[in-house]
Scaffold this motif. Structure first.
Motif, mmCIF file in Angstrom:
data_model
loop_
_atom_site.group_PDB
_atom_site.id
_atom_site.type_symbol
_atom_site.label_atom_id
_atom_site.label_comp_id
_atom_site.label_asym_id
_atom_site.label_seq_id
_atom_site.Cartn_x
_atom_site.Cartn_y
_atom_site.Cartn_z
ATOM 1 N N ALA A 293 0.671 13.410 -24.579
ATOM 2 C CA ALA A 293 0.464 13.977 -23.456
ATOM 3 C C ALA A 293 1.088 14.881 -22.398
ATOM 4 O O ALA A 293 0.603 15.427 -21.236
ATOM 5 N N MET A 294 2.867 14.609 -21.774
ATOM 6 C CA MET A 294 3.746 16.068 -21.831
ATOM 7 C C MET A 294 3.695 16.887 -21.866
ATOM 8 O O MET A 294 4.509 18.218 -21.414
ATOM 9 N N GLN A 295 3.316 18.098 -22.959
ATOM 10 C CA GLN A 295 2.842 18.883 -23.125
ATOM 11 C C GLN A 295 2.686 19.871 -21.718
ATOM 12 O O GLN A 295 1.744 19.236 -21.237
ATOM 13 N N GLY A 296 3.718 21.083 -21.858
ATOM 14 C CA GLY A 296 3.356 21.683 -20.910
ATOM 15 C C GLY A 296 3.678 21.600 -19.161
ATOM 16 O O GLY A 296 3.607 22.177 -18.518
ATOM 17 N N ALA A 297 3.693 19.517 -19.838
ATOM 18 C CA ALA A 297 4.534 19.422 -18.080
ATOM 19 C C ALA A 297 6.034 20.748 -17.729
ATOM 20 O O ALA A 297 6.905 20.616 -18.711
ATOM 21 N N LYS A 298 5.858 20.538 -16.162
ATOM 22 C CA LYS A 298 7.234 21.450 -15.910
ATOM 23 C C LYS A 298 7.311 20.384 -14.496
ATOM 24 O O LYS A 298 6.924 20.406 -13.882
ATOM 25 N N ALA A 299 9.116 20.111 -14.294
ATOM 26 C CA ALA A 299 9.121 19.604 -13.416
ATOM 27 C C ALA A 299 9.361 20.482 -12.345
ATOM 28 O O ALA A 299 10.297 21.718 -12.434
ATOM 29 N N TYR B 297 0.743 -0.951 -0.224
ATOM 30 C CA TYR B 297 -0.292 -0.234 0.064
ATOM 31 C C TYR B 297 1.015 1.550 0.102
ATOM 32 O O TYR B 297 2.132 1.519 0.898
ATOM 33 N N ALA B 298 1.156 2.047 -1.243
ATOM 34 C CA ALA B 298 1.437 3.506 -0.740
ATOM 35 C C ALA B 298 1.080 4.992 -1.924
ATOM 36 O O ALA B 298 0.169 3.627 -2.938
ATOM 37 N N PHE B 299 1.252 5.507 -2.274
ATOM 38 C CA PHE B 299 0.165 6.226 -3.435
ATOM 39 C C PHE B 299 0.969 6.824 -4.220
ATOM 40 O O PHE B 299 2.574 6.333 -3.815
ATOM 41 N N ALA B 300 0.343 6.812 -5.143
ATOM 42 C CA ALA B 300 1.239 6.702 -6.854
ATOM 43 C C ALA B 300 2.250 7.972 -6.850
ATOM 44 O O ALA B 300 2.122 9.318 -6.381
ATOM 45 N N LEU B 301 3.106 7.798 -7.240
ATOM 46 C CA LEU B 301 3.982 8.337 -8.177
ATOM 47 C C LEU B 301 4.326 8.961 -8.790
ATOM 48 O O LEU B 301 3.990 9.945 -9.354
ATOM 49 N N VAL B 302 3.272 8.161 -10.178
ATOM 50 C CA VAL B 302 3.047 8.113 -11.606
ATOM 51 C C VAL B 302 2.202 7.146 -11.868
ATOM 52 O O VAL B 302 2.300 6.421 -11.859
ATOM 53 N N SER B 303 0.622 7.387 -11.804
ATOM 54 C CA SER B 303 -0.075 6.658 -12.479
ATOM 55 C C SER B 303 -1.021 6.675 -13.699
ATOM 56 O O SER B 303 -0.815 7.969 -14.372
ATOM 57 N N ALA B 304 -1.235 5.685 -14.819
ATOM 58 C CA ALA B 304 -2.361 5.867 -15.640
ATOM 59 C C ALA B 304 -3.106 4.394 -16.069
ATOM 60 O O ALA B 304 -3.260 3.988 -15.526
ATOM 61 N N ALA B 305 -4.081 5.447 -16.001
ATOM 62 C CA ALA B 305 -5.208 4.241 -16.541
ATOM 63 C C ALA B 305 -5.674 4.623 -18.795
ATOM 64 O O ALA B 305 -6.320 5.792 -19.164
ATOM 65 N N ALA B 306 -5.792 3.819 -18.959
ATOM 66 C CA ALA B 306 -5.546 4.138 -20.763
ATOM 67 C C ALA B 306 -6.470 2.567 -20.548
ATOM 68 O O ALA B 306 -7.031 1.702 -19.819
ATOM 69 N N ALA B 307 -7.902 3.039 -21.232
ATOM 70 C CA ALA B 307 -9.004 2.267 -22.006
ATOM 71 C C ALA B 307 -9.599 2.424 -23.505
ATOM 72 O O ALA B 307 -9.297 3.942 -23.939
ATOM 73 N N LYS C 298 9.655 11.748 -17.551
ATOM 74 C CA LYS C 298 10.314 10.280 -18.070
ATOM 75 C C LYS C 298 9.825 9.352 -17.273
ATOM 76 O O LYS C 298 8.820 8.477 -18.606
ATOM 77 N N LEU C 299 9.418 9.274 -16.215
ATOM 78 C CA LEU C 299 8.700 8.014 -15.617
ATOM 79 C C LEU C 299 6.542 8.517 -16.037
ATOM 80 O O LEU C 299 6.364 7.859 -16.528
ATOM 81 N N ALA C 300 6.637 10.062 -16.220
ATOM 82 C CA ALA C 300 5.023 9.568 -16.814
ATOM 83 C C ALA C 300 4.779 9.218 -18.174
ATOM 84 O O ALA C 300 4.155 8.468 -18.263
ATOM 85 N N PRO C 301 5.724 9.604 -18.788
ATOM 86 C CA PRO C 301 4.659 9.051 -20.399
ATOM 87 C C PRO C 301 5.459 7.512 -20.383
ATOM 88 O O PRO C 301 4.989 6.996 -21.371
ATOM 89 N N ASN C 302 6.827 7.361 -19.677
ATOM 90 C CA ASN C 302 6.925 5.622 -19.403
ATOM 91 C C ASN C 302 5.524 4.696 -19.855
ATOM 92 O O ASN C 302 5.307 3.747 -19.584
ATOM 93 N N THR C 303 5.242 5.549 -18.257
ATOM 94 C CA THR C 303 3.710 4.677 -17.540
ATOM 95 C C THR C 303 3.160 4.647 -18.485
ATOM 96 O O THR C 303 1.618 3.762 -18.526
ATOM 97 N N LEU C 304 2.756 5.820 -19.100
ATOM 98 C CA LEU C 304 1.279 6.015 -20.106
ATOM 99 C C LEU C 304 1.622 4.580 -21.298
ATOM 100 O O LEU C 304 0.493 3.691 -21.206
ATOM 101 N N VAL C 305 2.783 4.871 -21.396
ATOM 102 C CA VAL C 305 2.991 4.276 -22.829
ATOM 103 C C VAL C 305 2.707 2.033 -22.392
ATOM 104 O O VAL C 305 2.448 1.474 -22.532
ATOM 105 N N GLN C 306 3.327 2.247 -20.836
ATOM 106 C CA GLN C 306 3.264 0.736 -20.327
ATOM 107 C C GLN C 306 1.410 0.383 -20.013
ATOM 108 O O GLN C 306 1.497 -0.512 -20.132
ATOM 109 N N ALA C 307 0.835 1.693 -20.010
ATOM 110 C CA ALA C 307 -0.693 1.319 -19.282
ATOM 111 C C ALA C 307 -1.273 0.489 -21.028
ATOM 112 O O ALA C 307 -2.057 -0.322 -20.899
#
Length: 326
Positions: free
Chosen positions: A295-301, A236-246, A310-319
């Motif tokens: 999806a990552m347009q406008g993202a700023k760290a 049980y832990a909160f997401a660093l990044v998660s992706a929902a894909a349908a 890097k993690l967010a787009p990779n997570t989306l691709v994996q989903a």
């Protein structure tokens, strides 16, 4: 924990009146988040209005979709036959969201209303505009590795923690609320707020408004779905990044897509532009990478969360890859 009054009405309008007339009153259902916040002194309601007696826990077919009562338990929703058959993405998100013990207490409405897990929000010795408006944001120059890369402001860079909400925004859900001015419907995409200059306001609910249900329309996303969650530990832990894909597929061609990210913004982050990129394209990794780039347009760290770029787009691709293979 401060002392507080306690009421347990049996009718929705009585509960609404009790909270609407008292600025220091708060609804409580499962209490899996609110009680923790009260123990830490982050929230100090002087009156709790327990809504567990209200008839708001049904899970049923309604108007070409599913209706989830606000008091339906997360575990009951995830185990329900109708939900499992018609909305498997929601089931995956719920089961990724918490321990079994918490799912047995947490409600649909409460899950939507949970507060950020930003450590500066939880630490009452630190500045936090969400907890105490005008005091500043400790995370801006602090340890911000868990924080937002989309939709933030100079007042708050916290992220919304709900996994269930990421699935619901992707599924075009609608929130039903009842309040002193009557009933209304709020598209799920408009339910949560970005911080702007008022980060203390998490949602667009008005004072005294009570969530009564969530409607999810029928859609062809019953097979090719994936809720992919990256966290620091498998338990049980909160997401660093998660992706929902349908996806709706015709052979290997994408006919329709629904996408959203979690752990990246003050609200569940719907990716409509990336969805449009996918439609009509082959379900290949190259296509998924194109969608992730959009999806990552406008993202700023910030200093410590640059890895999310890097993690967010990779997570989306994996989903998307997991959804295609389902």
């Amino acid at each position: 924990m401060n002392q507080f009054q306690y009421a347990r009405p049996s009718k929705p309008q009585a509960a609404i009146r009790a909270v609407a007339k008292d600025a220091n009153a708060q609804f409580i259902a499962g209490g899996t988040n609110l009680v923790d916040l009260m123990k830490r002194g982050v929230m100090t309601p002087q009156k709790l209005v327990d809504i567990n007696r209200l008839p708001l826990n049904k899970i049923e077919r309604q108007n070409n979709g599913l209706r989830l009562g606000a008091l339906a338990l997360n575990s009951a929703v995830a185990d329900d036959k109708l939900v499992r058959e018609r909305q498997p993405l929601l089931v995956q998100a719920l089961n990724a969201g918490a321990s079994a013990q918490l799912r047995n207490m947490a409600t649909v409405g409460g899950n939507m209303l949970q507060r950020t897990r930003c450590p500066y929000f939880y630490d009452t010795t630190m500045p936090c505009n969400k907890r105490a408006p005008g005091t500043g944001c400790g995370a801006l120059e602090g340890i911000n590795r868990m924080h937002a890369i989309f939709g933030f402001s100079d007042k708050c860079i916290a992220v919304h923690p709900s996994d269930m909400s990421v699935a619901l925004v992707a599924l075009d859900a609608t929130v039903l609320v009842s309040g002193p001015q009557g009933d209304r419907r709020i598209p799920f995409a408009d339910f949560h707020r970005l911080p702007g200059d008022t980060p203390q306001k998490d949602t667009n609910l008005e004072r005294g408004e009570l969530i009564t249900a969530v409607d999810i329309p029928d859609a062809p996303f019953t097979r090719h779905v994936s809720y992919y969650k990256v966290r620091e530990r498998a338990s049980y832990a909160f997401a660093l990044v998660s992706a929902a894909a349908a996806l709706e597929l015709d052979g290997n061609t994408i006919k329709a897509a629904r996408l959203a990210l979690g752990g990246v913004a003050h609200k569940p982050w719907r990716l409509t532009a990336a969805e449009q990129v996918l439609v009509g394209k082959p379900a290949t990794e190259a296509t998924f990478r194109q969608a992730a780039e959009v999806a990552m347009q406008g993202a700023k760290a910030f200093k410590y969360n640059e890895y999310k770029l890097k993690l967010a787009p990779n997570t989306l691709v994996q989903a998307l890859k997991t959804a295609t293979a389902a």
